[in-house]
Design a protein around this motif. Structure first.
Motif, PDB file in Angstrom:
ATOM      1  N   PRO A  82     -33.974  53.147  52.706  1.00  0.00           N
ATOM      2  CA  PRO A  82     -34.087  54.439  51.595  1.00  0.00           C
ATOM      3  C   PRO A  82     -35.414  54.671  51.126  1.00  0.00           C
ATOM      4  O   PRO A  82     -36.262  54.027  51.259  1.00  0.00           O
ATOM      5  CB  PRO A  82     -32.880  53.936  50.559  1.00  0.00           C
ATOM      6  N   ASP A  83     -35.279  56.138  50.790  1.00  0.00           N
ATOM      7  CA  ASP A  83     -36.479  56.300  50.207  1.00  0.00           C
ATOM      8  C   ASP A  83     -36.532  56.538  48.823  1.00  0.00           C
ATOM      9  O   ASP A  83     -36.241  57.266  47.966  1.00  0.00           O
ATOM     10  CB  ASP A  83     -36.826  58.074  50.696  1.00  0.00           C
ATOM     11  N   ILE A  84     -36.830  55.271  48.208  1.00  0.00           N
ATOM     12  CA  ILE A  84     -36.862  54.986  46.864  1.00  0.00           C
ATOM     13  C   ILE A  84     -38.250  54.437  46.250  1.00  0.00           C
ATOM     14  O   ILE A  84     -38.683  53.547  47.017  1.00  0.00           O
ATOM     15  CB  ILE A  84     -35.650  53.697  46.738  1.00  0.00           C
ATOM     16  N   ASP A  85     -38.463  54.911  45.360  1.00  0.00           N
ATOM     17  CA  ASP A  85     -39.831  54.665  44.362  1.00  0.00           C
ATOM     18  C   ASP A  85     -39.312  53.896  43.359  1.00  0.00           C
ATOM     19  O   ASP A  85     -38.430  54.157  42.729  1.00  0.00           O
ATOM     20  CB  ASP A  85     -40.646  55.797  44.048  1.00  0.00           C
ATOM     21  N   TYR A  86     -39.930  52.621  42.845  1.00  0.00           N
ATOM     22  CA  TYR A  86     -39.708  51.970  41.833  1.00  0.00           C
ATOM     23  C   TYR A  86     -40.511  51.929  40.806  1.00  0.00           C
ATOM     24  O   TYR A  86     -41.890  51.645  41.223  1.00  0.00           O
ATOM     25  CB  TYR A  86     -39.100  50.571  42.378  1.00  0.00           C
ATOM     26  N   LEU A  87     -40.295  52.486  39.704  1.00  0.00           N
ATOM     27  CA  LEU A  87     -41.420  52.811  38.721  1.00  0.00           C
ATOM     28  C   LEU A  87     -41.083  51.884  37.344  1.00  0.00           C
ATOM     29  O   LEU A  87     -39.789  51.678  37.122  1.00  0.00           O
ATOM     30  CB  LEU A  87     -41.222  54.310  38.032  1.00  0.00           C
ATOM     31  N   PHE A  88     -42.052  51.120  36.938  1.00  0.00           N
ATOM     32  CA  PHE A  88     -41.798  50.167  35.815  1.00  0.00           C
ATOM     33  C   PHE A  88     -42.861  49.887  35.239  1.00  0.00           C
ATOM     34  O   PHE A  88     -44.120  50.093  35.416  1.00  0.00           O
ATOM     35  CB  PHE A  88     -41.416  48.722  36.861  1.00  0.00           C
ATOM     36  N   ALA A  89     -42.523  49.569  33.612  1.00  0.00           N
ATOM     37  CA  ALA A  89     -43.672  49.006  32.898  1.00  0.00           C
ATOM     38  C   ALA A  89     -44.109  47.609  33.195  1.00  0.00           C
ATOM     39  O   ALA A  89     -43.415  46.685  33.567  1.00  0.00           O
ATOM     40  CB  ALA A  89     -43.178  49.103  31.432  1.00  0.00           C
ATOM     41  N   ARG A 118     -45.126  51.184  24.734  1.00  0.00           N
ATOM     42  CA  ARG A 118     -44.775  49.773  24.335  1.00  0.00           C
ATOM     43  C   ARG A 118     -45.100  48.695  25.368  1.00  0.00           C
ATOM     44  O   ARG A 118     -44.735  47.686  25.479  1.00  0.00           O
ATOM     45  CB  ARG A 118     -43.596  49.817  23.913  1.00  0.00           C
ATOM     46  N   THR A 119     -45.766  49.391  26.314  1.00  0.00           N
ATOM     47  CA  THR A 119     -46.214  48.492  27.531  1.00  0.00           C
ATOM     48  C   THR A 119     -47.218  47.475  27.111  1.00  0.00           C
ATOM     49  O   THR A 119     -48.129  47.646  26.387  1.00  0.00           O
ATOM     50  CB  THR A 119     -46.911  49.318  28.492  1.00  0.00           C
ATOM     51  N   THR A 120     -46.670  46.105  27.515  1.00  0.00           N
ATOM     52  CA  THR A 120     -47.742  44.860  27.545  1.00  0.00           C
ATOM     53  C   THR A 120     -47.465  44.044  28.699  1.00  0.00           C
ATOM     54  O   THR A 120     -46.085  43.696  28.861  1.00  0.00           O
ATOM     55  CB  THR A 120     -47.406  44.108  26.274  1.00  0.00           C
ATOM     56  N   PRO A 121     -48.597  43.703  29.567  1.00  0.00           N
ATOM     57  CA  PRO A 121     -49.835  44.024  29.548  1.00  0.00           C
ATOM     58  C   PRO A 121     -50.099  45.313  30.009  1.00  0.00           C
ATOM     59  O   PRO A 121     -49.131  45.793  30.791  1.00  0.00           O
ATOM     60  CB  PRO A 121     -50.523  42.906  30.038  1.00  0.00           C
ATOM     61  N   VAL A 186     -37.441  51.896  35.125  1.00  0.00           N
ATOM     62  CA  VAL A 186     -37.260  50.816  34.219  1.00  0.00           C
ATOM     63  C   VAL A 186     -38.380  50.699  33.118  1.00  0.00           C
ATOM     64  O   VAL A 186     -39.626  50.489  33.795  1.00  0.00           O
ATOM     65  CB  VAL A 186     -36.813  49.559  34.762  1.00  0.00           C
ATOM     66  N   GLY A 187     -38.191  50.678  31.888  1.00  0.00           N
ATOM     67  CA  GLY A 187     -39.075  50.825  30.809  1.00  0.00           C
ATOM     68  C   GLY A 187     -39.478  49.314  30.466  1.00  0.00           C
ATOM     69  O   GLY A 187     -39.094  48.289  30.827  1.00  0.00           O
ATOM     70  N   PRO A 188     -40.316  49.262  29.441  1.00  0.00           N
ATOM     71  CA  PRO A 188     -40.703  47.970  28.942  1.00  0.00           C
ATOM     72  C   PRO A 188     -39.593  47.344  28.082  1.00  0.00           C
ATOM     73  O   PRO A 188     -38.723  47.928  27.606  1.00  0.00           O
ATOM     74  CB  PRO A 188     -41.878  48.349  28.042  1.00  0.00           C
ATOM     75  N   GLU A 189     -39.803  45.900  27.759  1.00  0.00           N
ATOM     76  CA  GLU A 189     -38.736  45.379  27.152  1.00  0.00           C
ATOM     77  C   GLU A 189     -38.639  45.792  25.699  1.00  0.00           C
ATOM     78  O   GLU A 189     -37.559  45.384  25.080  1.00  0.00           O
ATOM     79  CB  GLU A 189     -38.799  43.756  27.336  1.00  0.00           C
ATOM     80  N   ASP A 193     -40.115  54.550  23.349  1.00  0.00           N
ATOM     81  CA  ASP A 193     -39.899  55.276  22.061  1.00  0.00           C
ATOM     82  C   ASP A 193     -39.256  56.667  22.312  1.00  0.00           C
ATOM     83  O   ASP A 193     -38.937  57.054  23.187  1.00  0.00           O
ATOM     84  CB  ASP A 193     -41.190  55.132  21.174  1.00  0.00           C
ATOM     85  N   GLU A 194     -38.994  57.149  20.938  1.00  0.00           N
ATOM     86  CA  GLU A 194     -37.985  58.290  20.961  1.00  0.00           C
ATOM     87  C   GLU A 194     -38.775  59.271  21.399  1.00  0.00           C
ATOM     88  O   GLU A 194     -38.245  60.394  22.035  1.00  0.00           O
ATOM     89  CB  GLU A 194     -37.873  58.723  19.285  1.00  0.00           C
TER      90      GLU A 194
END
Length: 237
Positions: A82-89, A118-121, A186-189, A193-194
């Protein structure tokens, strides 16, 4: 004979592959091969480049600053996906390794670290990520969320995993997305933020989904979200 050997050590190489040739790897990959996989001269591994299938290879030279593989026989033809990009913090080291392995195993063709409030690291070892892919995938340099959205290809739907989503059933929500190229975010844990959530909601190419009532760690969310997307929009249908 098993169709796929999950126990075999595997390494992604950028170079073209053909039986009888030799391939020099980058310093980062050489370090991974010698100090993480602990291969010695003569040891065997499976190598692949995402274009020409998978090949047996043996470590022909393991010098202080590099490593060279001799390519043997092809063991698996190249398969589509499949043509899927995975974006993640970005995550910390061990969990990032796991996420990279599982995301590529689940069919992600490109991995894009995304920097949020809120990304770390914030620093990402791209060489380590490339060493950990177990299926063919492109690893892209980190970008800030706002800049990424400003340059977005509108033909690629963006699925946003939002812990505050009002869409309770992800299957129903995903069924409304047009099949085709897509990306999963998928964002950071600590969550988005709003202001980031409002920015994502303002984009017509973004669809928000829930991953259920339980709180998932980011590496677990990768597997859950990719399974949903593959089941509804990917090649599991």
């Amino acid at each position: 004979m098993a169709r796929y050997d999950f126990n075999a050590q595997r390494l992604f190489l950028q170079a073209d592959l053909a039986e009888g040739t030799t391939v020099d790897v980058s310093i980062g990959q050489a370090n991974y091969v010698k100090n993480v996989l602990r291969l010695k001269e003569g040891d065997k591994i499976i190598v692949f480049n995402g274009r020409e299938g998978e090949w047996q290879a043996s470590l022909a030279d393991a010098g202080k600053r590099g490593a060279t593989f001799r390519i043997g026989a092809k063991v698996r033809n190249q398969e589509g996906g499949p043509d899927i990009d995975y974006l993640f913090a970005p995550l910390k080291r061990a969990r990032l390794d796991y996420m990279v392995q599982k995301a590529t195993e689940m069919g992600a063709g490109r991995l894009q670290p995304v920097l949020t409030h809120r990304t770390t690291p914030e620093r990402v070892n791209l060489e380590r990520m490339r060493a950990n892919v177990i299926e063919a995938a492109e690893v892209i340099a980190p970008r800030k969320l706002a800049a990424l959205l400003a340059d977005w290809d509108r033909e690629r739907a963006l699925i946003f995993c939002d812990e505050a989503s009002q869409e309770r059933c992800p299957f129903t929500t995903l069924a409304r997305v047009r099949p085709g190229p897509l990306a999963l975010l998928v964002g950071p844990e600590g969550g988005f933020d709003e202001s980031e959530r409002a920015l994502l909601a303002s984009k017509p190419f973004v669809t928000s989904i829930s991953l259920g009532p339980r709180i998932l760690r980011a590496d677990t969310a990768a597997v859950a979200a990719l399974a949903l997307v593959n089941g509804v929009l990917g090649d599991w249908r």
